[in-house]
Design a protein around this motif. Structure first.
Motif, PDB file in Angstrom:
ATOM      1  N   GLY A 549       0.862  -1.168   0.085  1.00  0.00           N
ATOM      2  CA  GLY A 549      -0.118   0.053  -0.106  1.00  0.00           C
ATOM      3  C   GLY A 549       0.836   1.377   0.021  1.00  0.00           C
ATOM      4  O   GLY A 549       1.731   1.276   0.703  1.00  0.00           O
ATOM      5  N   PHE A 550       0.349   2.341  -0.711  1.00  0.00           N
ATOM      6  CA  PHE A 550       0.978   3.547  -0.787  1.00  0.00           C
ATOM      7  C   PHE A 550      -0.086   4.760  -0.578  1.00  0.00           C
ATOM      8  O   PHE A 550      -0.991   4.466  -1.413  1.00  0.00           O
ATOM      9  N   ARG A 551       0.253   5.783  -0.205  1.00  0.00           N
ATOM     10  CA  ARG A 551      -0.431   7.114   0.038  1.00  0.00           C
ATOM     11  C   ARG A 551       0.130   8.091  -0.245  1.00  0.00           C
ATOM     12  O   ARG A 551       1.273   8.426  -0.219  1.00  0.00           O
ATOM     13  N   VAL A 552      -0.636   8.552  -1.221  1.00  0.00           N
ATOM     14  CA  VAL A 552      -0.006  10.037  -2.011  1.00  0.00           C
ATOM     15  C   VAL A 552      -1.009  11.108  -1.528  1.00  0.00           C
ATOM     16  O   VAL A 552      -2.054  11.091  -1.938  1.00  0.00           O
ATOM     17  N   GLU A 557       4.778  12.975  -5.174  1.00  0.00           N
ATOM     18  CA  GLU A 557       4.918  11.739  -4.649  1.00  0.00           C
ATOM     19  C   GLU A 557       4.429  10.746  -5.577  1.00  0.00           C
ATOM     20  O   GLU A 557       4.432   9.539  -5.386  1.00  0.00           O
ATOM     21  N   ILE A 558       3.686  11.135  -6.684  1.00  0.00           N
ATOM     22  CA  ILE A 558       2.966  10.082  -7.455  1.00  0.00           C
ATOM     23  C   ILE A 558       3.833   9.200  -8.128  1.00  0.00           C
ATOM     24  O   ILE A 558       3.835   7.957  -8.304  1.00  0.00           O
ATOM     25  N   VAL A 562       3.848   5.134  -7.718  1.00  0.00           N
ATOM     26  CA  VAL A 562       3.303   4.121  -8.761  1.00  0.00           C
ATOM     27  C   VAL A 562       4.288   3.190  -9.332  1.00  0.00           C
ATOM     28  O   VAL A 562       4.177   2.200  -9.789  1.00  0.00           O
ATOM     29  N   LYS A 563       5.480   3.956  -9.549  1.00  0.00           N
ATOM     30  CA  LYS A 563       6.524   2.883  -9.915  1.00  0.00           C
ATOM     31  C   LYS A 563       6.924   1.668  -9.173  1.00  0.00           C
ATOM     32  O   LYS A 563       7.297   0.710  -9.424  1.00  0.00           O
ATOM     33  N   ALA A 564       6.935   2.299  -7.681  1.00  0.00           N
ATOM     34  CA  ALA A 564       7.239   1.041  -6.738  1.00  0.00           C
ATOM     35  C   ALA A 564       5.868   0.072  -6.780  1.00  0.00           C
ATOM     36  O   ALA A 564       6.260  -1.129  -6.652  1.00  0.00           O
ATOM     37  N   LEU A 566       3.979  -0.661  -9.344  1.00  0.00           N
ATOM     38  CA  LEU A 566       4.304  -1.432 -10.621  1.00  0.00           C
ATOM     39  C   LEU A 566       5.525  -2.471 -10.783  1.00  0.00           C
ATOM     40  O   LEU A 566       5.203  -3.572 -11.123  1.00  0.00           O
ATOM     41  N   ALA A 567       6.317  -2.318  -9.637  1.00  0.00           N
ATOM     42  CA  ALA A 567       7.320  -3.152  -9.822  1.00  0.00           C
ATOM     43  C   ALA A 567       7.223  -4.252  -8.617  1.00  0.00           C
ATOM     44  O   ALA A 567       7.710  -5.263  -8.840  1.00  0.00           O
ATOM     45  N   HIS A 568       6.132  -4.082  -7.833  1.00  0.00           N
ATOM     46  CA  HIS A 568       5.749  -4.801  -6.855  1.00  0.00           C
ATOM     47  C   HIS A 568       5.084  -6.276  -7.622  1.00  0.00           C
ATOM     48  O   HIS A 568       4.188  -5.998  -8.281  1.00  0.00           O
ATOM     49  N   GLU A 569       5.683  -7.408  -7.314  1.00  0.00           N
ATOM     50  CA  GLU A 569       5.283  -8.740  -8.009  1.00  0.00           C
ATOM     51  C   GLU A 569       4.152  -9.202  -7.150  1.00  0.00           C
ATOM     52  O   GLU A 569       4.119 -10.060  -6.002  1.00  0.00           O
TER      53      GLU A 569
END
Length: 583
Positions: A549-552, A557-558, A562-564, A566-569
């Motif tokens: 989970g990420f909060r922006v 911070e976007i 988002v990159k993190a 998308l990189a998360h499997e």
């Protein structure tokens, strides 16, 4: 050699048995030879006979169904067991959801992406009725889908037994074909017909399975196949319609092409025609992504979710060529402009108003024939004009992105960054509401297919649709785009995504409000009432479910979040706090 007394069990070593048993006194005739070798254990042949459900599930697989979304329960156990066997054999994929509505939405999205039916499974009563919203979504958007519903025992139907619902009546308006499986039925043929109707009518095929019928033996029945049951649909348009269309195309100076979701598998031929005519290509909202926004002829989405570019080129056209679009009120195709409409379904042609040249035919074949039939067309090259209008729209978006009310991020600025961050080969599943309107206007598509609840416009579609997209194309990045209101309806399905390790990146636009409804209340000069929402911290909720989970809260911070994600499997959620009015 060993000998054993048959009476007392005494064992004797020697070439012959003793004359009498020293223990019980019986004669040698009561001794039997023993062998030191352990006899081979014989494995009895399986006596398990195929059941009605086995035959029907095998038939379903033969017709190309690869995926079932559903919930196992007490009135579908026999059917579920047949599905289990095929899953263990590697012939079927089963995804157990948390709400049956998510199952039918996921199956609908699977069909929207692939053109092929998936199945959804439920128990009797409430499980079956929970499927109805997603089935209506498929029906209204002309998507093939198979619904498999359990039913209580037939012997207790009638007086109002536990979970008794008249499913034949409940599904009569949503399914183009619906039948109850009886002990005397031709079981394989029922599945044949359910899928034949679903595929050819692009609609809902439905089968009702009474509990006691599911496990009946069917030793003499063979599974069905589609061989000889499906005609080729590469239909060439009538010569007369083709001639009329070419006559108008050759004379038009400012033609414009409009494509809807129905053209999604034939866009190479459509773009070839557009390049021959040097004309703009506009999409409906459901067709967003069928042509890249950076294509020199691409003009974006038309209608309420659309752009100033698309509106300009439609209204300045002297001829519209419409492929695979349904003329929805939300799209707003101008009916006063001469129109050629092409569709494989004759009912769709001129459905809402008269068109000048209705052409029934497969879209790719028809577009190719139109390209080949052009003779010195008079159409002017509008690429420079398109580029100029896009530049104007870009400046307008940048101007909108500067606005800040101090209540959250601006949709224009959010989607400007998402346009750069979402991979070109992603599949994007969207919900409804202001978040989706903003996506239609501001997201610069690089050809990513977009899945949405089109004619039904059902809130809650987005996340289950992403699960359906993942099941259909697990090798591709899958992005769900929803608002907080839509995700709230099926937020339990995040646990489903974690369970099956679905690689879904969820962009959650959170404005703590049903923002679209607030806007409509203001436009109607009403008080804004009961549209505010009490939400959890969705990023923390994602972590609790086992996702990332990420909060922006700030524009800067976007990109990192988002990159993190998308990189998360696996399943990830990016919660972006947005202003409900800056859409």
């Amino acid at each position: 050699m060993k000998w054993k007394c048959n009476v007392c069990g005494y064992e004797h070593d020697g070439p012959e048995p003793p004359e009498t048993c020293p223990v019980c006194g019986v004669p040698a005739s009561e001794f039997s030879p023993m062998t030191s070798e352990t006899p081979e254990e014989t494995v009895p042949e399986s006596t398990e006979q195929p059941t009605v459900s086995d035959v029907m599930v095998e038939t379903m697989i033969n017709w190309g169904v690869t995926t079932v979304f559903g919930m196992v329960g007490h009135s579908n156990l026999g059917l579920a067991d047949a599905i289990r066997k095929q899953c263990e054999a590697g012939k079927l994929k089963y995804i157990g959801i948390r709400h049956e509505g998510a199952a039918s939405f996921a199956a609908s999205a699977f069909g929207k992406l692939t053109g092929k039916p998936a199945a959804c499974l439920s128990i009797a009563g409430p499980g079956a009725t929970n499927l109805l919203t997603g089935l209506w979504d498929a029906r209204m958007d002309r998507i093939p889908i198979l619904a498999l519903t359990g039913q209580i025992d037939t012997q207790v139907l009638g007086p109002g037994a536990f979970q008794e619902v008249d499913l034949a009546s409940a599904f009569s308006s949503v399914a183009c074909w619906s039948q109850t499986v009886l002990d005397t039925s031709h079981h394989a043929e029922l599945m044949n017909l359910a899928l034949k109707n679903a595929i050819l009518q692009r609609d809902v095929g439905h089968l009702i399975y009474p509990n006691e019928v599911q496990t009946l033996p069917a030793p003499d029945q063979e599974a069905g196949t589609p061989e000889g049951r499906l005609p080729a649909l590469d239909i060439t348009p009538p010569e007369s319609a083709l001639s009329q269309a070419l006559e108008r195309l050759n004379q038009a100076k400012r033609p414009a092409i409009i494509v809807g979701h129905g053209a999604r598998f034939q866009m190479d031929a459509v773009k070839r025609l557009a390049n021959e005519l040097n004309c703009p290509v506009i999409t409906t909202f459901k067709g967003k992504g069928l042509i890249r926004d950076d294509d020199p002829l691409g003009c974006g989405v038309l209608g309420r979710s659309g752009t100033l570019v698309s509106a300009h080129f439609m209204n300045s056209a002297d001829l519209l060529v419409v492929f695979g679009a349904s003329f929805s009120q939300h799209t707003g195709i101008n009916k006063d402009i001469p129109t050629i409409q092409v569709d494989l379904d004759p009912i769709t042609l001129g459905k809402f108003h008269s068109v000048d040249v209705p052409v029934v035919g497969e879209i790719g074949i028809t577009a190719n024939l139109l390209s080949k039939g052009l003779e010195n067309p008079k159409s002017i090259d509008r690429r420079e004009e398109i580029a100029a209008k896009k530049a104007e729209w870009k400046a307008e978006k940048e101007n909108r992105a500067t606005k800040d009310n101090g209540k959250g991020l601006n949709a224009s600025s959010v989607f400007a960054q998402l346009s750069e961050l979402i991979p070109d080969n992603a599949v994007i599943a969207v919900d409804v509401g202001n978040n989706t309107y903003s996506f239609g206007r501001y997201f610069e598509s690089k050809g990513q297919p977009v899945l949405m609840s089109g004619y039904l416009g059902s809130i809650g579609f987005g996340y289950p649709a992403a699960m359906g997209a993942w099941a259909a194309a697990p090798e591709r990045p899958i992005v769900a785009l929803t608002g907080d209101g839509g995700f709230g309806q099926y937020m339990g399905e995040l646990c489903t995504a974690v369970k099956y390790n679905m690689n879904i990146t969820h962009i959650l636009i959170n404005n703590n409000e049903l923002g679209k409804i607030s806007t409509e209340q203001r436009m109607a000069e009403m008080e804004v009432w009961e549209t505010g929402l009490h939400n959890p911290n969705f990023a923390e909720y994602a972590e609790i479910c086992g996702a990332k989970g990420f909060r922006v809260e700030k524009p800067e911070e976007i990109a990192e979040a988002v990159k993190a994600a998308l990189a998360h499997e696996g399943a990830a959620l990016v919660e972006i706090m947005c202003d409900p009015e800056l859409v």
